[in-house]
Design a protein around this motif. Structure first.
Motif, PDB file in Angstrom:
ATOM      1  N   LYS A  95     -29.912 -20.540   6.648  1.00 29.83           N
ATOM      2  CA  LYS A  95     -31.181 -21.212   6.379  1.00 29.83           C
ATOM      3  C   LYS A  95     -32.129 -20.334   5.569  1.00 29.83           C
ATOM      4  CE  LYS A  95     -30.940 -23.905  10.690  1.00 29.83           C
ATOM      5  NZ  LYS A  95     -30.761 -25.240  10.106  1.00 29.83           N
ATOM      6  N   GLY A  96     -31.708 -19.089   5.293  1.00 30.73           N
ATOM      7  CA  GLY A  96     -32.508 -18.217   4.436  1.00 30.73           C
ATOM      8  C   GLY A  96     -33.418 -17.251   5.150  1.00 30.73           C
ATOM      9  N   GLU A  98     -12.550  -9.683  13.276  1.00 33.89           N
ATOM     10  CA  GLU A  98     -12.954  -9.005  12.036  1.00 33.89           C
ATOM     11  C   GLU A  98     -12.971  -9.985  10.862  1.00 33.89           C
ATOM     12  OE1 GLU A  98     -10.334  -5.729  11.520  1.00 33.89           O
ATOM     13  OE2 GLU A  98     -10.868  -4.783  13.442  1.00 33.89           O
ATOM     14  N   THR A  99     -11.982 -10.871  10.821  1.00 35.64           N
ATOM     15  CA  THR A  99     -11.932 -11.868   9.746  1.00 35.64           C
ATOM     16  C   THR A  99     -13.134 -12.795   9.804  1.00 35.64           C
ATOM     17  OG1 THR A  99      -9.519 -11.832   9.701  1.00 35.64           O
ATOM     18  CG2 THR A  99     -10.591 -13.782   8.795  1.00 35.64           C
ATOM     19  N   ASP A 100     -13.452 -13.255  11.005  1.00 34.70           N
ATOM     20  CA  ASP A 100     -14.564 -14.191  11.137  1.00 34.70           C
ATOM     21  C   ASP A 100     -15.907 -13.546  10.826  1.00 34.70           C
ATOM     22  OD1 ASP A 100     -13.117 -16.437  11.655  1.00 34.70           O
ATOM     23  OD2 ASP A 100     -13.474 -16.479  13.816  1.00 34.70           O
ATOM     24  N   LEU A 101     -16.066 -12.275  11.183  1.00 31.97           N
ATOM     25  CA  LEU A 101     -17.350 -11.610  10.950  1.00 31.97           C
ATOM     26  C   LEU A 101     -17.676 -11.468   9.472  1.00 31.97           C
ATOM     27  CD1 LEU A 101     -17.346  -8.840  13.721  1.00 31.97           C
ATOM     28  CD2 LEU A 101     -18.786 -10.884  13.609  1.00 31.97           C
ATOM     29  N   LYS A 102     -16.676 -11.627   8.625  1.00 31.50           N
ATOM     30  CA  LYS A 102     -16.923 -11.533   7.175  1.00 31.50           C
ATOM     31  C   LYS A 102     -17.823 -12.652   6.672  1.00 31.50           C
ATOM     32  CE  LYS A 102     -12.628  -9.099   6.088  1.00 31.50           C
ATOM     33  NZ  LYS A 102     -11.312  -9.169   5.400  1.00 31.50           N
ATOM     34  N   VAL A 103     -17.961 -13.730   7.497  1.00 37.31           N
ATOM     35  CA  VAL A 103     -18.826 -14.826   7.088  1.00 37.31           C
ATOM     36  C   VAL A 103     -20.275 -14.377   6.989  1.00 37.31           C
ATOM     37  CG1 VAL A 103     -19.393 -15.703   9.395  1.00 37.31           C
ATOM     38  CG2 VAL A 103     -19.250 -17.292   7.488  1.00 37.31           C
ATOM     39  N   LEU A 104     -20.619 -13.278   7.676  1.00 32.92           N
ATOM     40  CA  LEU A 104     -22.001 -12.792   7.669  1.00 32.92           C
ATOM     41  C   LEU A 104     -22.330 -11.957   6.439  1.00 32.92           C
ATOM     42  CD1 LEU A 104     -22.302 -11.680  11.414  1.00 32.92           C
ATOM     43  CD2 LEU A 104     -23.065 -13.834  10.404  1.00 32.92           C
ATOM     44  N   GLU A 105     -21.308 -11.492   5.738  1.00 34.10           N
ATOM     45  CA  GLU A 105     -21.533 -10.538   4.651  1.00 34.10           C
ATOM     46  C   GLU A 105     -22.448 -11.058   3.546  1.00 34.10           C
ATOM     47  OE1 GLU A 105     -17.700  -9.243   3.359  1.00 34.10           O
ATOM     48  OE2 GLU A 105     -17.301  -8.081   5.194  1.00 34.10           O
ATOM     49  N   PRO A 106     -22.305 -12.311   3.089  1.00 29.52           N
ATOM     50  CA  PRO A 106     -23.207 -12.767   2.027  1.00 29.52           C
ATOM     51  C   PRO A 106     -24.566 -13.242   2.537  1.00 29.52           C
ATOM     52  CG  PRO A 106     -21.611 -14.473   2.509  1.00 29.52           C
ATOM     53  CD  PRO A 106     -21.254 -13.304   3.376  1.00 29.52           C
ATOM     54  N   PHE A 131     -26.128 -20.855  -1.211  1.00 33.97           N
ATOM     55  CA  PHE A 131     -27.343 -21.004  -2.002  1.00 33.97           C
ATOM     56  C   PHE A 131     -28.509 -20.909  -1.027  1.00 33.97           C
ATOM     57  CE2 PHE A 131     -24.048 -23.348  -4.262  1.00 33.97           C
ATOM     58  CZ  PHE A 131     -24.135 -22.773  -5.523  1.00 33.97           C
ATOM     59  N   LEU A 132     -29.067 -19.724  -0.926  1.00 33.21           N
ATOM     60  CA  LEU A 132     -30.083 -19.468   0.083  1.00 33.21           C
ATOM     61  C   LEU A 132     -31.481 -19.724  -0.457  1.00 33.21           C
ATOM     62  CD1 LEU A 132     -28.713 -16.141   1.587  1.00 33.21           C
ATOM     63  CD2 LEU A 132     -28.422 -18.463   2.451  1.00 33.21           C
TER      64      LEU A 132
END
Length: 758
Positions: free
Chosen positions: A129-130, A160-168, A102-103
């Motif tokens: 933090k938005g 690669e798995t961890d970098l998916k945290v940046l996608e949203p 929730f940004l």
């Protein structure tokens, strides 16, 4: 209580301090909580704890240098917990929950230079933090030095798995775009973005930034921050993660226009103040992982996590039944006391807790910082009395007991016959006279026969009941009364038989010279008929009022050993001894807590107990354990009748009878014994009920006598019993009775303390 004082007291309690493993970690992974979840087999919850602190858990769990493990307190009792292995087990056996994002969209843009671990972590934190984040990476893949690690140490798919945290998140990664020499001019970056974090692999090309602030990572150039290997040449993986988080916090503060440095003393690794006792922890070796490169099976991870001792202090709570009863710890209790005192109107829910403390000071003796809940509660009681907020029911019975002890029913001050003044005066105290009057008689007879110069006698209460109840003026009046009586005897040296009286006289009667009877007997020798110990083992229950009187504790032990007893020291003895429940009037204000205190004392040893406080003896005896008072061994009784525990009514009778008997037998004076208004006999169950409800037999007799004299009674035709009530002070007594053999049989009784205002 002033708010500043409350905060000062709260700060002394270290229970909320983090354990050493958490404090040593630059990002404060809650290893204690994580291990607790793994110990229960809840790997999902454990992974959630880990991922909350580490944005890239798969990567960090493989390469972390684990300063937490080096700091682990378990190392003092066996091997430290293999925390890094547990972190990896969380990742491999837990399911990562998708965090809801929730940004709060912000209109500021931030640049991150360098796509290594520190830069990636900063980007993730700022994105959450938005902020709109653009990450510049000079190579064709993010990861920086992580990409150079061998696959057996860090499999590429984990990154690669961890970098998916940046996608949203609002994070844009621009690859193949170096910044500085041969790339995007650094000046363009600083002009375009509202803030910049430089986490390049080296300082080459960024010399203009100068030194980096240790706390905020700020550089010479406003709005530019630098960390990771830019700041630390030998930057460890977890230190790089820590710098990324710290930079994100600084940039957020900078963009919001608040202080960069305020309140950040404990970011990164620091020294915790948490105390954890490992002396009684059984040492165990770490569980060896059976999988490759330190991989635990679920069962192995669970077993290793179960070795975690869940570091916390709570030393005072472990020792004190009062603190344990309310299921919290002093920092929270201090706040509750403060809140209770500041209530102007409404319910004061902290009254019971404040009045349940024994005021014994054990917590302060145990606490590394000396936090004394007894002092807090005593000051609260005094303030409640001054502001008329003290419930009368809390200490009413005890204060009436004080009044009785210092009334003509018990109080006495006499020189030894044949002496116009006394060199010594024996002061047995109110409780010894109430519980074991025969001991008082025998002790006085011995002292007066063997000490030259005259041994006077004073019966009464030292006033500690008033002090414990917060009644400062009443305590002062008691001190004045006893001091005057003592002076009338020629200001003799006081021989105290009660350890509480001894410490009260020492602290509040500055003109008096005071010795304990145990000390006198050690020097004058024992009477001929003392009970020879013959090696009998006794566990010493130290009186809590002698906590800071090692000379008293030593004197008692020397005397017991002189009589042939072998002494056992319980876990809680001497300076950290436990209260039996009488101290601080706990028994009166909260009998449940009083019993819990007594049970703790009685449960420390399987041996018989040696006490030198009569209340300690009685409390232990009530718990169906065996206990003997020191003076019972010095001055043995002719019968076993004296060794029982006297109830409240009998204690009153004992005091009055003792005074009358001593006056008659020693001074040849006749004294009227009070007796009851009418003769009453209590049913067996009623005897138990009135003892529990602190109703005296004389109060019941008064209620019946008043009803019979006035005719104000109700006949229950169904049972043939009369019902009568009688008010004494703030207490109203109700009695169900029938006439019997010229007296009255009581079938039921209760009381309530209430003032009804119309």
């Amino acid at each position: 209580m002033e708010q500043d004082l409350m905060r000062e007291l709260e700060a002394k309690c270290i229970q909320e301090q983090p354990p050493e493993c958490v404090a040593a970690c630059p990002v404060h992974v809650d290893a204690r909580k994580m291990a607790a979840a793994v110990a229960k087999g809840d790997f999902d919850a454990a992974l959630a704890v880990y991922a909350k602190a580490v944005a890239f858990p798969s990567v960090v769990s493989r390469i972390c240098d684990a300063p937490c493990q080096t700091a682990c307190k378990r190392r003092e009792a066996g091997d430290p917990i293999r925390i890094r292995n547990l972190e990896r087990a969380c990742v491999e056996h837990g399911t990562r929950q998708q965090r809801s994002v929730f940004l709060r969209k912000r209109d500021k843009e931030v640049a991150v230079v360098g796509g290594g671990l520190s830069g990636l972590c900063a980007a993730a934190e700022l994105g959450r933090k938005g902020y709109q984040v653009t990450l510049y990476e000079k190579s064709d893949r993010p990861g920086g030095s992580l990409l150079a690690l061998p696959p057996e140490k860090l499999p590429p798919e984990l990154l690669e798995t961890d970098l998916k945290v940046l996608e949203p998140l609002p994070v844009t990664i621009r690859l193949n775009e170096p910044v500085g020499r041969g790339g995007v001019p650094f000046s363009d970056i600083t002009e375009r973005y509202d803030a910049v974090y430089v986490a390049a692999g080296s300082a080459e090309g960024f010399e203009e930034l100068g030194e980096t602030d240790e706390t905020t990572l700020a550089t010479r150039i406003e709005k530019v921050f630098a960390g990771g290997r830019m700041r630390l040449k030998n930057c460890s993986p977890i230190a790089a993660v820590g710098d990324g988080r710290r930079a994100a916090i600084s940039i957020d503060r900078f963009l919001q226009g608040v202080s960069l440095a305020s309140g950040r003393e404990r970011e990164g690794a620091f020294k915790t103040e948490l105390y954890t006792d490992t002396e009684r922890i059984e040492p165990h070796a770490a569980v060896s992982p059976s999988g490759p490169d330190g991989a635990y099976t679920k069962e192995e991870a669970q077993k290793e996590a179960q070795r975690c001792i869940q570091c916390q202090c709570l030393e005072c709570v472990k020792g004190c039944a009062f603190l344990a009863h309310y299921k919290s710890y002093p920092k929270r209790y201090v706040r509750e006391v403060y809140n209770n005192l500041t209530i102007v109107m409404g319910m004061r829910h902290g009254n019971e807790m404040i009045n349940s403390c024994s005021l014994c000071g054990q917590c302060a003796a145990i606490c590394p910082n000396g936090l004394n809940m007894g002092e807090v509660c005593l000051q609260a009681r005094r303030e409640m009395v001054r502001t008329k907020k003290m419930p009368p029911s809390a200490h009413d019975f005890a204060l009436r007991d004080l009044a009785h002890s210092n009334s003509d029913a018990y109080f006495l001050a006499r020189n030894q016959p044949g002496h116009e003044k006394s060199r010594y005066v024996f002061f047995p105290g109110c409780q010894l006279g109430a519980s074991a009057p025969g001991l008082v008689k025998r002790a006085y007879a011995d002292l007066s026969s063997r000490l030259a110069g005259g041994v006077g006698l004073m019966l009464g209460c030292c006033g500690v009941i008033a002090d414990w109840a917060g009644r400062e003026r009443l305590f002062e009046e008691t001190v004045e009364k006893l001091t005057g009586a003592w002076a009338s005897l020629g200001e003799p040296e006081v021989i105290a038989a009660c350890p509480t009286c001894f410490t009260v006289f020492k602290a509040h009667y500055p003109r008096m010279r005071v010795r304990g009877i145990w000390d006198v007997l050690s020097k004058t020798g024992l009477p001929e008929n003392f009970v020879d110990g013959k090696g009998r083992v006794l566990a010493v229950q130290d009186a809590c009022t002698t906590r800071h009187a090692p000379d008293v504790q030593d004197g008692v032990r020397r005397l017991a050993e002189k009589m042939g007893y072998t002494l056992e020291e319980p876990r809680y003895a001497r300076e950290i001894t436990q209260c039996c429940g009488y101290g601080g009037l706990t028994d009166y204000a909260n009998p449940n807590v009083g019993r819990e205190m007594a049970a703790r004392c009685a449960g420390q040893s399987g041996s018989d107990y040696l006490t030198y406080c009569i209340n300690c003896r009685d409390s232990i005896l009530r718990e169906d354990s065996r206990a003997v008072h020191l003076l019972e061994l010095v001055y043995p009784a002719d019968s076993a009748k004296e060794t029982g525990v006297a109830g409240y009514s009998l204690r009153r009778e004992n005091r009055e009878g003792l005074r009358a008997q001593l006056l008659r037998e020693i001074w040849g004076e006749e004294a009227l014994e009070s007796g009851y208004a009418v003769s009453v006999t209590l049913d067996e169950q009623v005897e138990k009920d009135v003892e529990e409800r602190m109703i005296l037999k004389e109060d019941i007799a008064r209620a019946v006598a008043a009803a019979e004299e006035s005719g104000n009674k109700i006949l229950d035709k169904a049972t043939g019993r009369f019902v009568a009530s009688h008010k004494s002070g703030a207490v109203t007594y109700w009695v169900w009775y029938t006439p019997e053999n010229g007296g009255f049989r009581v079938h039921r009784a209760y009381s309530h303390r209430m003032d009804i205002e119309v």
